[in-house]
Write a protein that holds these residues in place. Structure first.
Motif, PDB file in Angstrom:
ATOM      1  N   TRP A 130      -5.359   8.499  -5.009  1.00 36.05           N
ATOM      2  CA  TRP A 130      -4.305   8.603  -3.999  1.00 36.05           C
ATOM      3  C   TRP A 130      -4.901   8.594  -2.585  1.00 36.05           C
ATOM      4  O   TRP A 130      -4.402   7.905  -1.694  1.00 36.05           O
ATOM      5  CB  TRP A 130      -3.491   9.862  -4.253  1.00 36.05           C
ATOM      6  N   GLN A 131      -5.987   9.336  -2.394  1.00 33.72           N
ATOM      7  CA  GLN A 131      -6.639   9.365  -1.074  1.00 33.72           C
ATOM      8  C   GLN A 131      -7.183   7.993  -0.706  1.00 33.72           C
ATOM      9  O   GLN A 131      -7.090   7.575   0.453  1.00 33.72           O
ATOM     10  CB  GLN A 131      -7.752  10.415  -1.063  1.00 33.72           C
ATOM     11  N   ASN A 132      -7.735   7.277  -1.681  1.00 32.63           N
ATOM     12  CA  ASN A 132      -8.242   5.928  -1.419  1.00 32.63           C
ATOM     13  C   ASN A 132      -7.116   4.972  -1.052  1.00 32.63           C
ATOM     14  O   ASN A 132      -7.262   4.143  -0.147  1.00 32.63           O
ATOM     15  CB  ASN A 132      -9.018   5.391  -2.625  1.00 32.63           C
ATOM     16  N   VAL A 133      -5.998   5.093  -1.734  1.00 37.23           N
ATOM     17  CA  VAL A 133      -4.847   4.233  -1.431  1.00 37.23           C
ATOM     18  C   VAL A 133      -4.292   4.565  -0.051  1.00 37.23           C
ATOM     19  O   VAL A 133      -3.928   3.662   0.712  1.00 37.23           O
ATOM     20  CB  VAL A 133      -3.759   4.382  -2.533  1.00 37.23           C
ATOM     21  N   ALA A 146       0.838  -1.207   0.000  1.00 38.72           N
ATOM     22  CA  ALA A 146       0.000   0.000   0.000  1.00 38.72           C
ATOM     23  C   ALA A 146       0.874   1.259   0.000  1.00 38.72           C
ATOM     24  O   ALA A 146       0.552   2.239  -0.677  1.00 38.72           O
ATOM     25  CB  ALA A 146      -0.938  -0.011   1.196  1.00 38.72           C
ATOM     26  N   LYS A 147       1.989   1.227   0.742  1.00 40.45           N
ATOM     27  CA  LYS A 147       2.906   2.376   0.754  1.00 40.45           C
ATOM     28  C   LYS A 147       3.490   2.604  -0.640  1.00 40.45           C
ATOM     29  O   LYS A 147       3.577   3.742  -1.104  1.00 40.45           O
ATOM     30  CB  LYS A 147       4.041   2.157   1.754  1.00 40.45           C
ATOM     31  N   GLU A 148       3.909   1.516  -1.281  1.00 39.43           N
ATOM     32  CA  GLU A 148       4.469   1.634  -2.627  1.00 39.43           C
ATOM     33  C   GLU A 148       3.426   2.190  -3.596  1.00 39.43           C
ATOM     34  O   GLU A 148       3.730   3.060  -4.417  1.00 39.43           O
ATOM     35  CB  GLU A 148       4.967   0.277  -3.114  1.00 39.43           C
ATOM     36  N   LYS A 149       2.207   1.684  -3.478  1.00 37.03           N
ATOM     37  CA  LYS A 149       1.137   2.152  -4.359  1.00 37.03           C
ATOM     38  C   LYS A 149       0.843   3.634  -4.093  1.00 37.03           C
ATOM     39  O   LYS A 149       0.632   4.409  -5.030  1.00 37.03           O
ATOM     40  CB  LYS A 149      -0.117   1.306  -4.142  1.00 37.03           C
ATOM     41  N   ALA A 150       0.847   4.030  -2.821  1.00 33.30           N
ATOM     42  CA  ALA A 150       0.603   5.434  -2.475  1.00 33.30           C
ATOM     43  C   ALA A 150       1.719   6.326  -3.025  1.00 33.30           C
ATOM     44  O   ALA A 150       1.452   7.425  -3.534  1.00 33.30           O
ATOM     45  CB  ALA A 150       0.492   5.595  -0.960  1.00 33.30           C
ATOM     46  N   ASP A 151       2.954   5.845  -2.938  1.00 31.88           N
ATOM     47  CA  ASP A 151       4.077   6.610  -3.486  1.00 31.88           C
ATOM     48  C   ASP A 151       3.944   6.767  -5.003  1.00 31.88           C
ATOM     49  O   ASP A 151       4.180   7.855  -5.542  1.00 31.88           O
ATOM     50  CB  ASP A 151       5.409   5.935  -3.152  1.00 31.88           C
ATOM     51  N   GLU A 152       3.570   5.679  -5.679  1.00 35.58           N
ATOM     52  CA  GLU A 152       3.380   5.740  -7.129  1.00 35.58           C
ATOM     53  C   GLU A 152       2.270   6.727  -7.490  1.00 35.58           C
ATOM     54  O   GLU A 152       2.407   7.513  -8.434  1.00 35.58           O
ATOM     55  CB  GLU A 152       3.048   4.356  -7.683  1.00 35.58           C
ATOM     56  N   GLU A 179      -7.891  15.548 -10.647  1.00 37.49           N
ATOM     57  CA  GLU A 179      -8.976  15.239  -9.716  1.00 37.49           C
ATOM     58  C   GLU A 179      -9.100  13.726  -9.501  1.00 37.49           C
ATOM     59  O   GLU A 179      -9.235  13.263  -8.367  1.00 37.49           O
ATOM     60  CB  GLU A 179     -10.297  15.810 -10.233  1.00 37.49           C
ATOM     61  N   LYS A 180      -9.049  12.958 -10.586  1.00 33.42           N
ATOM     62  CA  LYS A 180      -9.149  11.496 -10.477  1.00 33.42           C
ATOM     63  C   LYS A 180      -7.963  10.912  -9.734  1.00 33.42           C
ATOM     64  O   LYS A 180      -8.123  10.025  -8.890  1.00 33.42           O
ATOM     65  CB  LYS A 180      -9.261  10.863 -11.871  1.00 33.42           C
ATOM     66  N   GLN A 181      -6.766  11.391 -10.044  1.00 31.02           N
ATOM     67  CA  GLN A 181      -5.573  10.882  -9.371  1.00 31.02           C
ATOM     68  C   GLN A 181      -5.572  11.239  -7.895  1.00 31.02           C
ATOM     69  O   GLN A 181      -5.107  10.456  -7.065  1.00 31.02           O
ATOM     70  CB  GLN A 181      -4.309  11.426 -10.051  1.00 31.02           C
ATOM     71  N   LEU A 182      -6.108  12.401  -7.561  1.00 33.79           N
ATOM     72  CA  LEU A 182      -6.188  12.805  -6.161  1.00 33.79           C
ATOM     73  C   LEU A 182      -7.112  11.863  -5.386  1.00 33.79           C
ATOM     74  O   LEU A 182      -6.785  11.422  -4.282  1.00 33.79           O
ATOM     75  CB  LEU A 182      -6.671  14.253  -6.049  1.00 33.79           C
ATOM     76  N   VAL A 183      -8.260  11.541  -5.974  1.00 34.24           N
ATOM     77  CA  VAL A 183      -9.202  10.612  -5.338  1.00 34.24           C
ATOM     78  C   VAL A 183      -8.550   9.236  -5.184  1.00 34.24           C
ATOM     79  O   VAL A 183      -8.641   8.608  -4.114  1.00 34.24           O
ATOM     80  CB  VAL A 183     -10.520  10.518  -6.146  1.00 34.24           C
ATOM     81  N   GLU A 227      -6.525   2.944   2.444  1.00 34.22           N
ATOM     82  CA  GLU A 227      -6.261   1.502   2.490  1.00 34.22           C
ATOM     83  C   GLU A 227      -4.989   1.226   3.301  1.00 34.22           C
ATOM     84  O   GLU A 227      -4.947   0.320   4.126  1.00 34.22           O
ATOM     85  CB  GLU A 227      -6.115   0.957   1.070  1.00 34.22           C
ATOM     86  N   GLN A 228      -3.966   2.028   3.056  1.00 40.24           N
ATOM     87  CA  GLN A 228      -2.713   1.885   3.805  1.00 40.24           C
ATOM     88  C   GLN A 228      -2.960   2.079   5.300  1.00 40.24           C
ATOM     89  O   GLN A 228      -2.480   1.304   6.120  1.00 40.24           O
ATOM     90  CB  GLN A 228      -1.682   2.902   3.310  1.00 40.24           C
ATOM     91  N   LYS A 229      -3.733   3.083   5.644  1.00 35.80           N
ATOM     92  CA  LYS A 229      -4.049   3.372   7.040  1.00 35.80           C
ATOM     93  C   LYS A 229      -4.809   2.198   7.668  1.00 35.80           C
ATOM     94  O   LYS A 229      -4.562   1.836   8.825  1.00 35.80           O
ATOM     95  CB  LYS A 229      -4.875   4.661   7.123  1.00 35.80           C
ATOM     96  N   LYS A 230      -5.709   1.605   6.878  1.00 34.88           N
ATOM     97  CA  LYS A 230      -6.484   0.459   7.373  1.00 34.88           C
ATOM     98  C   LYS A 230      -5.546  -0.692   7.728  1.00 34.88           C
ATOM     99  O   LYS A 230      -5.652  -1.271   8.809  1.00 34.88           O
ATOM    100  CB  LYS A 230      -7.488   0.032   6.305  1.00 34.88           C
ATOM    101  N   TYR A 231      -4.606  -1.003   6.842  1.00 31.31           N
ATOM    102  CA  TYR A 231      -3.667  -2.088   7.100  1.00 31.31           C
ATOM    103  C   TYR A 231      -2.755  -1.765   8.282  1.00 31.31           C
ATOM    104  O   TYR A 231      -2.446  -2.637   9.097  1.00 31.31           O
ATOM    105  CB  TYR A 231      -2.831  -2.392   5.855  1.00 31.31           C
ATOM    106  N   GLU A 232      -2.327  -0.528   8.372  1.00 27.43           N
ATOM    107  CA  GLU A 232      -1.482  -0.127   9.492  1.00 27.43           C
ATOM    108  C   GLU A 232      -2.234  -0.256  10.816  1.00 27.43           C
ATOM    109  O   GLU A 232      -1.664  -0.684  11.826  1.00 27.43           O
ATOM    110  CB  GLU A 232      -0.985   1.299   9.301  1.00 27.43           C
ATOM    111  N   THR A 233      -3.522   0.098  10.801  1.00 26.70           N
ATOM    112  CA  THR A 233      -4.346  -0.030  12.007  1.00 26.70           C
ATOM    113  C   THR A 233      -4.492  -1.495  12.406  1.00 26.70           C
ATOM    114  O   THR A 233      -4.379  -1.835  13.599  1.00 26.70           O
ATOM    115  CB  THR A 233      -5.734   0.604  11.780  1.00 26.70           C
ATOM    116  N   LEU A 234      -4.738  -2.365  11.424  1.00 25.61           N
ATOM    117  CA  LEU A 234      -4.847  -3.797  11.714  1.00 25.61           C
ATOM    118  C   LEU A 234      -3.537  -4.341  12.272  1.00 25.61           C
ATOM    119  O   LEU A 234      -3.535  -5.131  13.226  1.00 25.61           O
ATOM    120  CB  LEU A 234      -5.245  -4.568  10.454  1.00 25.61           C
ATOM    121  N   LEU A 235      -2.434  -3.916  11.698  1.00 27.61           N
ATOM    122  CA  LEU A 235      -1.122  -4.351  12.180  1.00 27.61           C
ATOM    123  C   LEU A 235      -0.876  -3.863  13.602  1.00 27.61           C
ATOM    124  O   LEU A 235      -0.372  -4.609  14.450  1.00 27.61           O
ATOM    125  CB  LEU A 235      -0.036  -3.833  11.231  1.00 27.61           C
TER     126      LEU A 235
END
Length: 149
Positions: A99-102, A12-18, A93-97, A105-113
């Motif tokens: 990126w925010q979704n990714v 998720a971090k890699e995807k967010a960076d991309e 606008e689409k890329q911003l949305v 998702e990253q935050k969700k996984y970090e919370t679970l971890l």
């Protein structure tokens, strides 16, 4: 489970960076397109002013027709540049949305971890508390057994 979550967090971090890099690149392209539009508008204004000046001093019909044709090409370029800017604004606008979704998702996984780590810590704390209680009970029994003799 934590290894899987750690892998998901990293992905998720890699995807967010991309996504962030793509967004930055598109924003840069948008800024360049807006600069180009401003330059074209300025150039069009200069051409129209030059045509006005030349018409006051005398211009042939052929020269006028050529200049008007040239101005219409500039107007076409302006329209194309405006279309490109609208396209890039939509892309931003689409890329911003995305990126925010990714990021979500990253935050969700970090919370679970983090929750898993907290559970492990709680289990470890219980284990240590149990060992401490048993040790204290053993010491108490040893001391009370020695006193009763």
């Amino acid at each position: 489970m934590s290894n899987v979550l750690q892998i998901l967090v990293e992905q998720a971090k890699e995807k967010a960076d991309e996504c962030a890099k793509a967004l930055a690149k598109t924003r840069q392209q948008l800024a360049q397109s807006q600069d180009k539009l401003a330059m074209l508008e300025s150039y069009r204004d200069e051409c129209q002013a030059a045509l006005l000046n030349r018409s006051q001093t005398g211009i042939t019909g052929m020269q006028l027709q050529g200049q008007l044709l040239y101005n219409s090409k500039i107007d076409t370029a302006l329209k194309q540049q405006s279309d490109e800017i609208r396209f890039l604004q939509t892309a931003v606008e689409k890329q911003l949305v995305t990126w925010q979704n990714v990021l979500a998702e990253q935050k969700k996984y970090e919370t679970l971890l983090q929750r898993e780590a907290q559970k492990k810590a709680a289990i470890q704390n219980k284990r240590e508390q149990k060992m401490n209680d048993e040790f204290a009970a053993r010491i108490y029994r040893t001391q009370t057994a020695g006193e009763s003799r």
